[in-house]
Design a protein around this motif. Structure first.
Motif, PDB file in Angstrom:
ATOM      1  N   UNK A   1       0.834  -1.193   0.000  1.00 19.18           N
ATOM      2  CA  UNK A   1       0.000   0.000   0.000  1.00 19.18           C
ATOM      3  C   UNK A   1       0.876   1.254   0.000  1.00 19.18           C
TER       4      UNK A   1
ATOM      5  N   UNK B   1       0.327   5.063   1.638  1.00 18.60           N
ATOM      6  CA  UNK B   1      -0.469   5.979   2.443  1.00 18.60           C
ATOM      7  C   UNK B   1       0.119   7.374   2.296  1.00 18.60           C
TER       8      UNK B   1
ATOM      9  N   UNK C   1      -5.212   6.230   3.175  1.00 19.45           N
ATOM     10  CA  UNK C   1      -4.789   5.332   2.103  1.00 19.45           C
ATOM     11  C   UNK C   1      -4.798   6.062   0.763  1.00 19.45           C
TER      12      UNK C   1
ATOM     13  N   UNK D   1      -3.563   0.780  -3.256  1.00 22.03           N
ATOM     14  CA  UNK D   1      -3.062  -0.560  -2.911  1.00 22.03           C
ATOM     15  C   UNK D   1      -2.750  -1.312  -4.200  1.00 22.03           C
TER      16      UNK D   1
ATOM     17  N   UNK E   1       1.572  -5.449   4.094  1.00 18.70           N
ATOM     18  CA  UNK E   1       0.662  -6.279   4.879  1.00 18.70           C
ATOM     19  C   UNK E   1       1.164  -7.709   4.803  1.00 18.70           C
TER      20      UNK E   1
ATOM     21  N   UNK F   1      -0.982 -10.402  10.916  1.00 14.79           N
ATOM     22  CA  UNK F   1      -2.003  -9.620  10.227  1.00 14.79           C
ATOM     23  C   UNK F   1      -1.861  -8.162  10.617  1.00 14.79           C
ATOM     24  N   UNK F   2      -0.822  -7.530  10.165  1.00 11.69           N
ATOM     25  CA  UNK F   2      -0.580  -6.151  10.543  1.00 11.69           C
ATOM     26  C   UNK F   2       0.202  -5.466   9.439  1.00 11.69           C
TER      27      UNK F   2
ATOM     28  N   UNK G   1      -5.515  -0.344  16.275  1.00 14.08           N
ATOM     29  CA  UNK G   1      -4.050  -0.306  16.332  1.00 14.08           C
ATOM     30  C   UNK G   1      -3.591   0.967  17.035  1.00 14.08           C
TER      31      UNK G   1
ATOM     32  N   UNK H   1       4.503   0.064  15.130  1.00 13.19           N
ATOM     33  CA  UNK H   1       3.338  -0.502  15.780  1.00 13.19           C
ATOM     34  C   UNK H   1       3.635  -0.833  17.236  1.00 13.19           C
TER      35      UNK H   1
ATOM     36  N   UNK I   1      -1.840  -3.967  18.964  1.00 13.65           N
ATOM     37  CA  UNK I   1      -3.058  -4.023  18.189  1.00 13.65           C
ATOM     38  C   UNK I   1      -4.035  -5.005  18.811  1.00 13.65           C
TER      39      UNK I   1
ATOM     40  N   UNK J   1      -7.654  -7.426  17.810  1.00 13.60           N
ATOM     41  CA  UNK J   1      -8.582  -7.941  16.812  1.00 13.60           C
ATOM     42  C   UNK J   1      -9.993  -8.136  17.363  1.00 13.60           C
TER      43      UNK J   1
ATOM     44  N   UNK K   1      -2.492  -7.850  21.104  1.00 15.83           N
ATOM     45  CA  UNK K   1      -1.231  -8.469  20.714  1.00 15.83           C
ATOM     46  C   UNK K   1      -0.158  -7.405  20.653  1.00 15.83           C
ATOM     47  N   UNK K   2       1.043  -7.785  21.005  1.00 19.20           N
ATOM     48  CA  UNK K   2       2.156  -6.848  20.965  1.00 19.20           C
ATOM     49  C   UNK K   2       2.559  -6.570  19.521  1.00 19.20           C
ATOM     50  N   UNK K   3       2.928  -5.334  19.298  1.00 21.98           N
ATOM     51  CA  UNK K   3       3.492  -4.953  18.020  1.00 21.98           C
ATOM     52  C   UNK K   3       5.006  -5.011  18.078  1.00 21.98           C
TER      53      UNK K   3
ATOM     54  N   UNK L   1      -8.876 -15.754  13.722  1.00 25.88           N
ATOM     55  CA  UNK L   1      -7.835 -15.235  12.840  1.00 25.88           C
ATOM     56  C   UNK L   1      -8.467 -14.142  11.998  1.00 25.88           C
ATOM     57  N   UNK L   2      -8.510 -12.952  12.541  1.00 29.07           N
ATOM     58  CA  UNK L   2      -9.151 -11.866  11.804  1.00 29.07           C
ATOM     59  C   UNK L   2      -8.113 -11.140  10.960  1.00 29.07           C
ATOM     60  N   UNK L   3      -8.189 -11.333   9.669  1.00 34.62           N
ATOM     61  CA  UNK L   3      -7.235 -10.693   8.776  1.00 34.62           C
ATOM     62  C   UNK L   3      -7.582  -9.235   8.585  1.00 34.62           C
ATOM     63  N   UNK L   4      -6.589  -8.434   8.694  1.00 35.91           N
ATOM     64  CA  UNK L   4      -6.740  -7.021   8.399  1.00 35.91           C
ATOM     65  C   UNK L   4      -6.989  -6.870   6.902  1.00 35.91           C
ATOM     66  N   UNK L   5      -8.023  -6.133   6.528  1.00 35.10           N
ATOM     67  CA  UNK L   5      -8.326  -5.992   5.103  1.00 35.10           C
ATOM     68  C   UNK L   5      -7.435  -4.980   4.417  1.00 35.10           C
ATOM     69  N   UNK L   6      -6.550  -4.389   5.143  1.00 34.58           N
ATOM     70  CA  UNK L   6      -5.537  -3.571   4.498  1.00 34.58           C
ATOM     71  C   UNK L   6      -5.710  -2.090   4.697  1.00 34.58           C
ATOM     72  N   UNK L   7      -6.929  -1.577   4.606  1.00 37.42           N
ATOM     73  CA  UNK L   7      -7.090  -0.141   4.726  1.00 37.42           C
ATOM     74  C   UNK L   7      -7.276   0.221   6.182  1.00 37.42           C
ATOM     75  N   UNK L   8      -6.324   0.979   6.671  1.00 36.01           N
ATOM     76  CA  UNK L   8      -6.432   1.499   8.021  1.00 36.01           C
ATOM     77  C   UNK L   8      -7.017   2.898   7.981  1.00 36.01           C
TER      78      UNK L   8
END
Lengths: 112, 120
Positions: free
Chosen positions: A34, A36, A46, A49, A90, A98-99, B33, B45, B48, B50, B56-58, B102-109
């Protein structure tokens, strides 16, 4: 280790000149990348992507897996493009990875 | 329109004080996050989450803790502030995907406006 590298802290160009903001990544899996952008006094947002293969505000970026790069390009810079740009990776693959990992950012300054 | 709100834009604290940074999002996002933004270092990071009560630690969790008691709220806590924690703190949220464990981040923050913390 996973890493995103933006080698330029500052890129200064004149209005109308082409722009290329460099981004290289280090990741053995299947990356999703991505760009940003943060304009002055605005929140980080954003820009685009790689998976969308879209052009936003005239910017494009192509994922080159061979060179592990995702450079951001625009053929003719505008003054309103002046901003801080961050490349982000990502980490796919399930599990806890997942970060987003961000690069150190490049400040683009477009001179009139 | 997604809105991520950070309660404090500017804070000045003294070394050793306990600091709370609050973040609220109004889009029912699963993921939240906390990053810190420093010149030349980009965004790093801290923690974060979920899901509610999950964290969870970054990459740089030392000296920080977090709390997520409600889905819309994610708090960053500095138990004993130090001068090297002077920074801009950014909260972000995103929608999740996949199985609950297991929640996947969809990418757009979606980011908040940031909280600039100065520790004297």
């Amino acid at each position: 280790a996973q890493r995103v590298t933006q080698p330029e802290k500052l890129l200064s160009v004149f209005k109308g000149a082409p722009v290329e903001l460099k981004c290289n990544y280090s990741y053995s899996g299947s990356p999703e990348l991505f760009w940003y952008v943060q304009y002055s006094r605005q929140r980080l947002q954003l820009l685009l992507r790689h998976i969308s293969r879209e052009s936003i505000k005239g910017f494009t970026a192509d994922l080159n897996k061979g060179e592990t790069s995702f450079h951001l390009k625009k053929p003719f810079a505008q003054e309103e493009d002046s901003a801080m740009y961050y490349c982000a990776l990502d980490l796919l693959g399930g599990g806890a990875t997942n970060k987003l990992i961000f690069g150190t950012g490049t400040l683009l300054a477009v001179q009139p | 329109d997604v809105k991520v709100t950070q309660s404090s834009r500017y804070l000045v604290k003294r070394t050793g004080e306990k600091v709370f940074l609050e973040c609220v999002q109004d889009m029912d996002h699963e993921n939240m996050f906390w990053y810190r933004q420093d010149p030349g270092l980009g965004l790093r990071l801290i923690y974060f989450s979920y899901d509610v009560k999950m964290k969870e630690k970054g990459d740089i969790p030392e000296g920080y803790s977090v709390s997520r008691e409600k889905k819309e709220r994610f708090s960053l806590i500095l138990e004993s502030a130090s001068t090297n924690q002077t920074s801009m703190y950014l909260c972000a949220s995103s929608s999740g995907a996949g199985a609950p464990h297991i929640r996947r981040n969809t990418g757009e923050l979606f980011f908040g406006e940031g909280s600039r913390l100065t520790v004297l």
